[in-house]
Enzyme design. Sequence first.
Site, PDB file in Angstrom:
ATOM      1  N   HIS A  70      40.814 -95.962 -64.247  1.00 49.96           N
ATOM      2  CA  HIS A  70      41.856 -95.379 -63.384  1.00 49.96           C
ATOM      3  C   HIS A  70      41.538 -95.628 -61.908  1.00 49.96           C
ATOM      4  O   HIS A  70      42.424 -96.036 -61.144  1.00 49.96           O
ATOM      5  CB  HIS A  70      41.964 -93.879 -63.671  1.00 49.96           C
ATOM      6  N   ARG A  71      40.302 -95.426 -61.513  1.00 49.30           N
ATOM      7  CA  ARG A  71      39.930 -95.660 -60.113  1.00 49.30           C
ATOM      8  C   ARG A  71      40.116 -97.136 -59.741  1.00 49.30           C
ATOM      9  O   ARG A  71      40.601 -97.459 -58.655  1.00 49.30           O
ATOM     10  CB  ARG A  71      38.498 -95.212 -59.860  1.00 49.30           C
TER      11      ARG A  71
END
Length: 189
Positions: free
Chosen positions: A29-30
């Site tokens: 996600h990051r």
Amino acid sequence: MDHYLDIRLRPDPDFPAEMLMGALYSKLHRALHDLNADDIGVSFPGHKTGVRARTPGDQLRLHAGQARLEQLMAISWFTGMRDHLMLEAIQPVPVEVRHRIIRRRQFNTGGASRAKRLAQRQGIEIEEAQRLMEKSAARQIALPFVQVSSRSSGQRFALFIEHGQPQSQPVAGRFNHYGLSSEATVPWF
């Protein structure tokens, strides 16, 4: 969406697969956020549904064009987890496949105002109230989930993932920074 990359978790007696998948998915996600990627989708080929059986499984599949997957893998977004992972090569999607929408589902697992009221009623901290509400709601939901940390808010939460029905035709569209979409499909095989 013509290529994919499989990432499998190595069995580890000290860390359950769900914990490792949550850490891996948070890192993904990051990376998707940092790349501002809306053209990379995910699926969980080994997922299971059911209140007692639900799990995302031990395999995360990334879907995109070859160049985009190479760009993602060039930033080493999974630093610190390499010993827990088996990375396969980027490969073309097989010719005969079905397609599925992989989307986020949200349930009332304890919003801030509800958690605040529960905390006041029981004389506990708001974070403890949120954990209690999340556990209670999670026991009744049959979808697999991963515990992730939001890049924007920094809060940890259960991200429930629904695999839609297989369909014969792909649908183009954008993906969010979790690699999920309510409209676009990913190849399913």
